[in-house]
Design an enzyme around this catalytic site. Structure first.
Site, PDB file in Angstrom:
ATOM      1  N   THR A 143     -11.098  -5.066 -12.572  1.00  0.00           N
ATOM      2  CA  THR A 143     -10.435  -3.933 -13.373  1.00  0.00           C
ATOM      3  C   THR A 143      -9.322  -3.422 -12.718  1.00  0.00           C
ATOM      4  O   THR A 143      -8.690  -2.589 -13.317  1.00  0.00           O
ATOM      5  CB  THR A 143     -11.501  -3.058 -13.737  1.00  0.00           C
ATOM      6  N   SER A 145      -6.822  -1.349  -9.992  1.00  0.00           N
ATOM      7  CA  SER A 145      -6.588   0.033  -9.393  1.00  0.00           C
ATOM      8  C   SER A 145      -5.706   0.830 -10.368  1.00  0.00           C
ATOM      9  O   SER A 145      -4.847   0.366 -11.105  1.00  0.00           O
ATOM     10  CB  SER A 145      -6.443   0.101  -8.158  1.00  0.00           C
ATOM     11  N   GLY A 181       4.321   7.375   2.423  1.00  0.00           N
ATOM     12  CA  GLY A 181       5.329   6.279   3.088  1.00  0.00           C
ATOM     13  C   GLY A 181       4.565   5.051   3.083  1.00  0.00           C
ATOM     14  O   GLY A 181       4.841   4.238   4.248  1.00  0.00           O
ATOM     15  N   VAL A 183       3.399   1.217   1.067  1.00  0.00           N
ATOM     16  CA  VAL A 183       4.352   0.188   0.673  1.00  0.00           C
ATOM     17  C   VAL A 183       5.189   0.770  -0.546  1.00  0.00           C
ATOM     18  O   VAL A 183       6.317   0.397  -0.608  1.00  0.00           O
ATOM     19  CB  VAL A 183       3.549  -1.040   0.703  1.00  0.00           C
ATOM     20  N   ILE A 184       4.122   1.126  -1.617  1.00  0.00           N
ATOM     21  CA  ILE A 184       4.759   1.542  -2.637  1.00  0.00           C
ATOM     22  C   ILE A 184       5.955   2.479  -2.606  1.00  0.00           C
ATOM     23  O   ILE A 184       7.011   2.443  -3.122  1.00  0.00           O
ATOM     24  CB  ILE A 184       3.845   2.033  -3.821  1.00  0.00           C
ATOM     25  N   GLY A 185       5.453   3.588  -1.885  1.00  0.00           N
ATOM     26  CA  GLY A 185       6.583   4.408  -1.628  1.00  0.00           C
ATOM     27  C   GLY A 185       8.037   4.043  -1.145  1.00  0.00           C
ATOM     28  O   GLY A 185       8.957   4.444  -1.373  1.00  0.00           O
ATOM     29  N   GLU A 187       8.964   0.897  -0.921  1.00  0.00           N
ATOM     30  CA  GLU A 187       9.665   0.008  -1.916  1.00  0.00           C
ATOM     31  C   GLU A 187      10.689   0.902  -2.661  1.00  0.00           C
ATOM     32  O   GLU A 187      11.914   0.603  -2.953  1.00  0.00           O
ATOM     33  CB  GLU A 187       8.667  -0.960  -2.441  1.00  0.00           C
ATOM     34  N   ASP A 309      -7.859  -5.700  -6.738  1.00  0.00           N
ATOM     35  CA  ASP A 309      -7.479  -4.370  -6.106  1.00  0.00           C
ATOM     36  C   ASP A 309      -8.714  -3.505  -6.184  1.00  0.00           C
ATOM     37  O   ASP A 309      -8.882  -2.389  -5.559  1.00  0.00           O
ATOM     38  CB  ASP A 309      -6.280  -3.911  -7.088  1.00  0.00           C
ATOM     39  N   HIS A 440      20.990 -27.966   6.182  1.00  0.00           N
ATOM     40  CA  HIS A 440      22.142 -27.031   6.531  1.00  0.00           C
ATOM     41  C   HIS A 440      23.149 -26.772   5.472  1.00  0.00           C
ATOM     42  O   HIS A 440      23.415 -27.958   5.115  1.00  0.00           O
ATOM     43  CB  HIS A 440      22.863 -27.375   7.734  1.00  0.00           C
TER      44      HIS A 440
END
Length: 498
Positions: A143, A145, A181, A183-185, A187, A309, A440
């Site tokens: 389900t 988060s 601060g 990951v979401i904040g 980003e 999640d 290259h």
């Protein structure tokens, strides 16, 4: 209706778990609150939307191109929220159709409605039109988060909002206070800073993104500050007040006050389990309503498994997919498959990616390691694309030369990290990278540059190098005294693919 497996939730873990079970010949049903919400948080409010918005920002601001063509390419002052959302509806619509097609062609029954346990083997699915009861040998909870929303924060979806609501704000504000601060904040904070928004990030930790390599984080902080972001670390928020429609005051425990047009609250997430009546199935949750389970995704009920999640860390779409497949395999085939090292990707600007150990972890474990670094400014492809802000770091064992960790920041970091992941999965060494031929110009060449740098660092130990040279000299009847000292210096030349 009776099923071998009922899956609750159509996010990445639910989809893949249901399909894996169906391919084993099992009768499977999947439940989603609303058919329009198929794909879960990942598709509608999380991973896909945020990354789509990010790409829109990079394109519309000319963030990459301005390094090549100059500031005249940028027109960020004229960008509106509707401009950022144009591509989003198209991407979400296409992905939703793909998911529905995959479920239908695997003969998985789809039920719309809110699911709730009657007992561990019986589930009621209710919507505004009807209610049905499903029985199952096993249930897979997927389900997801939702944002943590403390009651004392005055959310209104316009001036104070969470990660679900940020996608629907009417206009791009002139300033934003990011509370949290993680990951979401980080980003979203950097995304909006690239649009010219004045960003202040507040976090209770002294160090942000503590699970990442410290040098990589330092590099990100430098880039963020160059975009005008202010960091308030080691600070706790006492209150958030709306002074007016376009003014928010965030008061800190240190008595500081930060004033901005908007406040983005991103302090953690909690399991979306509120209406499942898990107690009826004997399933336990933690204080953040995340389902407790073991390494086999088994909950406190023998008939109920949980993935994604809703069980917490690492809460990545990539790992959730594999958790769904593994749970299905565990339920019906009693198999446990090892996935090896998990790659992590942060879609900041620039991107961050990592796999394996960090320098801090290897030091704490007293493992003798060396590093090899490639700076993107050395790469022709990086110069061509204007993304020379970045580096790739390889960590490898000094004696076996086995690759122990890869850490990267810069454009395409989340793509090229998988080269290192693959080598680590086969216990590969840094010698493979030094000897391999890479196209290259490509960003993947950074692996070869970093490998040369690492091997040069091994030879930087003068005693070891001289010892090796003396051994070679004695084998060929050469007087070791005659070997010039400059021989050692030649191993320390600057690293480049050429």
């Amino acid at each position: 209706m009776h099923y071998d497996l009922v899956v609750i939730g159509t996010g990445p873990s639910g989809q893949k778990g249901a399909i894996a079970a169906a391919k084993m010949g099992k009768k499977v049903a999947i439940v989603e609150r609303n058919r329009k919400a198929v794909g879960g948080v990942c598709l509608h409010t999380g991973t896909v939307p945020s990354k789509t918005i990010r790409e829109a920002i990079l394109f519309l601001t000319g963030y990459r191109q301005k390094e090549v063509y100059g500031e005249r390419y940028s027109r960020k002052r004229h960008i509106q929220m509707d401009d950022l959302r144009k591509k989003l509806s198209e991407v979400v619509g296409r992905e939703r159709r793909v998911i529905l097609d995959q479920l239908e062609r695997n003969f998985i029954d789809i039920y719309d409605g809110e699911a709730a346990f009657v007992n561990e083997n019986e589930i009621e699915v209710a919507n505004k039109d009807r209610s049905v009861r499903l029985t199952a040998d096993y249930t897979l909870l997927a389900t997801g988060s939702k944002p943590h929303r403390p009651t004392h924060i005055p959310f209104d979806g316009e001036t104070v909002f969470d990660s679900d609501e940020i996608l629907t704000i009417e206009r791009i504000p002139r300033s934003m206070i990011v509370i949290g601060g993680g990951v979401i904040g980080i980003e979203y904070g950097i995304m909006f800073a690239a649009l010219g928004v004045k960003i202040t990030i507040v976090d209770g930790q002294d160090t942000l993104l503590g699970f990442c390599d410290s040098e990589i984080v330092d590099h990100l902080m430098f880039t963020a500050r160059s975009l005008g972001i202010t960091f308030r670390t080691g600070e706790s928020v006492r209150s958030v007040k709306q002074a007016s429609r376009n003014r928010v005051i965030v008061e800190l425990e240190s008595q500081k006050k930060i004033v901005g047009e908007t406040a983005f609250f991103s302090v953690g997430r909690k399991g979306d389990t509120e209406f499942l009546n898990l107690a009826a199935a004997g399933v336990e949750v933690d204080k953040r309503e995340r389902v407790k389970c073991n390494e086999n995704y088994e909950t406190s009920s023998p008939c109920v498994f949980a993935v994604g999640d809703v069980i917490g860390f690492p809460a990545l779409a990539s790992t959730s997919m594999e958790q769904g497949r593994q749970a299905a395999s565990r339920i019906f085939e009693r198999k446990k498959v090892s996935t090896g090292e998990i790659p992590y990707g942060l879609f900041t600007i620039p991107e961050i990616a990592m796999v394996g150990k960090t320098e801090q972890e290897l030091t704490a474990e007293k493992i003798p390691f060396e590093i090899g670094v490639s700076r993107f400014e050395e790469l022709a492809k990086s110069q061509i694309c204007g993304g020379h802000d970045g580096l790739l770091k390889l960590l490898f064992h000094r004696e076996s030369r086995k690759l122990l960790g890869v850490h990267c920041i810069g454009d395409t970091a989340t793509e090229i990290i998988h080269i290192g992941q693959t080598i680590m999965a086969f216990d590969g060494t840094i010698d493979y990278l030094a000897n391999a031929i890479f196209n290259h110009p490509t960003m993947a060449e950074s692996y070869k540059v970093a490998a040369f740098d690492g091997l040069n660092r091994l030879c930087a130990d003068v005693d070891d190098c001289l010892g090796t040279l003396f051994e070679d000299a004695s084998e060929h009847d050469v007087d070791p005294v005659a070997i010039p000292a400059t021989v050692v210096d030649t191993t320390l030349e600057t690293t480049s693919v050429s």
